[in-house]
Design a protein around this motif. Sequence first.
Motif, PDB file in Angstrom:
ATOM      1  N   SER A  41    -133.813 -33.792  66.437  1.00  0.00           N
ATOM      2  CA  SER A  41    -132.488 -33.977  65.831  1.00  0.00           C
ATOM      3  C   SER A  41    -132.497 -35.132  64.841  1.00  0.00           C
ATOM      4  N   LEU A  42    -133.183 -36.220  65.194  1.00  0.00           N
ATOM      5  CA  LEU A  42    -133.308 -37.351  64.264  1.00  0.00           C
ATOM      6  C   LEU A  42    -134.034 -36.920  62.991  1.00  0.00           C
ATOM      7  N   VAL A  43    -135.119 -36.185  63.144  1.00  0.00           N
ATOM      8  CA  VAL A  43    -135.863 -35.689  61.986  1.00  0.00           C
ATOM      9  C   VAL A  43    -134.964 -34.789  61.138  1.00  0.00           C
ATOM     10  N   GLY A  44    -134.230 -33.886  61.773  1.00  0.00           N
ATOM     11  CA  GLY A  44    -133.316 -32.997  61.055  1.00  0.00           C
ATOM     12  C   GLY A  44    -132.233 -33.767  60.327  1.00  0.00           C
ATOM     13  N   LEU A  45    -131.712 -34.799  60.968  1.00  0.00           N
ATOM     14  CA  LEU A  45    -130.672 -35.620  60.351  1.00  0.00           C
ATOM     15  C   LEU A  45    -131.218 -36.379  59.145  1.00  0.00           C
ATOM     16  N   VAL A  46    -132.428 -36.892  59.263  1.00  0.00           N
ATOM     17  CA  VAL A  46    -133.061 -37.589  58.137  1.00  0.00           C
ATOM     18  C   VAL A  46    -133.241 -36.622  56.974  1.00  0.00           C
ATOM     19  N   ARG A  47    -133.720 -35.434  57.275  1.00  0.00           N
ATOM     20  CA  ARG A  47    -133.908 -34.435  56.210  1.00  0.00           C
ATOM     21  C   ARG A  47    -132.575 -34.013  55.600  1.00  0.00           C
ATOM     22  N   ALA A  48    -131.577 -33.782  56.439  1.00  0.00           N
ATOM     23  CA  ALA A  48    -130.269 -33.331  55.941  1.00  0.00           C
ATOM     24  C   ALA A  48    -129.596 -34.384  55.067  1.00  0.00           C
ATOM     25  N   THR A  49    -129.795 -35.639  55.383  1.00  0.00           N
ATOM     26  CA  THR A  49    -129.175 -36.706  54.590  1.00  0.00           C
ATOM     27  C   THR A  49    -130.017 -37.082  53.383  1.00  0.00           C
ATOM     28  N   GLY A  50    -131.256 -36.594  53.331  1.00  0.00           N
ATOM     29  CA  GLY A  50    -132.118 -36.905  52.202  1.00  0.00           C
ATOM     30  C   GLY A  50    -132.602 -38.344  52.177  1.00  0.00           C
ATOM     31  N   ARG A  51    -132.496 -39.024  53.301  1.00  0.00           N
ATOM     32  CA  ARG A  51    -132.954 -40.425  53.368  1.00  0.00           C
ATOM     33  C   ARG A  51    -134.467 -40.478  53.166  1.00  0.00           C
ATOM     34  N   PRO A  52    -134.928 -41.408  52.354  1.00  0.00           N
ATOM     35  CA  PRO A  52    -136.382 -41.538  52.174  1.00  0.00           C
ATOM     36  C   PRO A  52    -137.018 -42.180  53.405  1.00  0.00           C
ATOM     37  N   VAL A  53    -138.150 -41.657  53.774  1.00  0.00           N
ATOM     38  CA  VAL A  53    -138.916 -42.222  54.886  1.00  0.00           C
ATOM     39  C   VAL A  53    -140.034 -43.048  54.265  1.00  0.00           C
ATOM     40  N   PRO A  54    -140.120 -44.326  54.607  1.00  0.00           N
ATOM     41  CA  PRO A  54    -141.153 -45.154  53.989  1.00  0.00           C
ATOM     42  C   PRO A  54    -142.549 -44.650  54.321  1.00  0.00           C
ATOM     43  N   GLN A  55    -143.458 -44.816  53.366  1.00  0.00           N
ATOM     44  CA  GLN A  55    -144.854 -44.458  53.597  1.00  0.00           C
ATOM     45  C   GLN A  55    -145.399 -45.245  54.775  1.00  0.00           C
ATOM     46  N   ARG A  56    -145.096 -46.546  54.795  1.00  0.00           N
ATOM     47  CA  ARG A  56    -145.461 -47.448  55.885  1.00  0.00           C
ATOM     48  C   ARG A  56    -144.292 -48.367  56.133  1.00  0.00           C
ATOM     49  N   PRO A  57    -143.981 -48.601  57.397  1.00  0.00           N
ATOM     50  CA  PRO A  57    -142.913 -49.578  57.658  1.00  0.00           C
ATOM     51  C   PRO A  57    -143.377 -50.979  57.282  1.00  0.00           C
ATOM     52  N   ALA A  58    -142.439 -51.791  56.857  1.00  0.00           N
ATOM     53  CA  ALA A  58    -142.758 -53.177  56.526  1.00  0.00           C
ATOM     54  C   ALA A  58    -143.189 -53.903  57.798  1.00  0.00           C
ATOM     55  N   PRO A  59    -144.206 -54.749  57.715  1.00  0.00           N
ATOM     56  CA  PRO A  59    -144.651 -55.491  58.907  1.00  0.00           C
ATOM     57  C   PRO A  59    -143.510 -56.268  59.585  1.00  0.00           C
ATOM     58  N   ALA A  60    -142.606 -56.831  58.806  1.00  0.00           N
ATOM     59  CA  ALA A  60    -141.485 -57.565  59.398  1.00  0.00           C
ATOM     60  C   ALA A  60    -140.593 -56.630  60.216  1.00  0.00           C
ATOM     61  N   ASP A  61    -140.405 -55.394  59.736  1.00  0.00           N
ATOM     62  CA  ASP A  61    -139.611 -54.422  60.496  1.00  0.00           C
ATOM     63  C   ASP A  61    -140.312 -54.035  61.789  1.00  0.00           C
ATOM     64  N   VAL A  62    -141.629 -53.906  61.748  1.00  0.00           N
ATOM     65  CA  VAL A  62    -142.383 -53.552  62.964  1.00  0.00           C
ATOM     66  C   VAL A  62    -142.204 -54.651  64.008  1.00  0.00           C
ATOM     67  N   VAL A  63    -142.359 -55.896  63.596  1.00  0.00           N
ATOM     68  CA  VAL A  63    -142.201 -57.016  64.537  1.00  0.00           C
ATOM     69  C   VAL A  63    -140.769 -57.048  65.069  1.00  0.00           C
ATOM     70  N   LEU A  64    -139.804 -56.905  64.165  1.00  0.00           N
ATOM     71  CA  LEU A  64    -138.394 -56.919  64.575  1.00  0.00           C
ATOM     72  C   LEU A  64    -138.106 -55.822  65.600  1.00  0.00           C
ATOM     73  N   LEU A  65    -138.586 -54.598  65.333  1.00  0.00           N
ATOM     74  CA  LEU A  65    -138.332 -53.490  66.259  1.00  0.00           C
ATOM     75  C   LEU A  65    -139.105 -53.653  67.558  1.00  0.00           C
ATOM     76  N   CYS A  66    -140.280 -54.274  67.513  1.00  0.00           N
ATOM     77  CA  CYS A  66    -141.033 -54.516  68.756  1.00  0.00           C
ATOM     78  C   CYS A  66    -140.230 -55.397  69.702  1.00  0.00           C
ATOM     79  N   VAL A  67    -139.746 -56.515  69.187  1.00  0.00           N
ATOM     80  CA  VAL A  67    -139.011 -57.450  70.038  1.00  0.00           C
ATOM     81  C   VAL A  67    -137.667 -56.846  70.449  1.00  0.00           C
ATOM     82  N   ALA A  68    -136.983 -56.174  69.514  1.00  0.00           N
ATOM     83  CA  ALA A  68    -135.696 -55.554  69.838  1.00  0.00           C
ATOM     84  C   ALA A  68    -135.869 -54.444  70.876  1.00  0.00           C
TER      85      ALA A  68
END
Length: 179
Positions: A41-68
């Motif tokens: 459903s998340l994948v479908g929602l991303v496709r339906a909204t046309g949101r770009p998916v980053p080629q690689r997540p930013a390292p700061a986002d990875v660290v932020l999501l790890c701790v969160a």
Amino acid sequence: MTGSGLKHRVARLRQAYAPHEHRPLGGYLAAMGTYATVTASLVGLVRATGRPVPQRPAPADVVLLCVATHKLSRLLSKDAVTSPLRAPFTRYDRPIGSGEVMEQVRDQGSPTRHAVGELLSCPFCLAVWVATGLTGGLVLAPRLTRMVATALTAVAASDFLQMGYAVAQRAAEGGHHGQ
């Protein structure tokens, strides 16, 4: 295959897999199916909204999501205040410190209820779901997700500082009494 045929097959598999222990394989299958549905459903929602998916997540986002992910998983699975969310699936056992509680999965009920109880009381198990939600949020609503993840990260850092302070305080009091 019919529903009753699938149930019979799962029961035979459970008996062969863990004859002397209760393992709710049917409940695990339901949980995995739900996870797959949420992810699709998340994948479908991303496709339906046309949101770009980053080629690689930013390292700061990875660290932020790890701790969160760590903090939200513990908050949902162990925090005393969130115990009403787990109560239909678990039973209170004892406090384990720092505002957290130990709970046991309720044995009575369906295999799905048992599997949900295991999922909700295990921060390691819940982390997969939380990370998936936060990662999807990073694509669908990046500013809001970063803000929420930042707050969760701040709380996690505060937890470690509080625990470190308590250890230092006990050491100082112990050293003071020894003089």
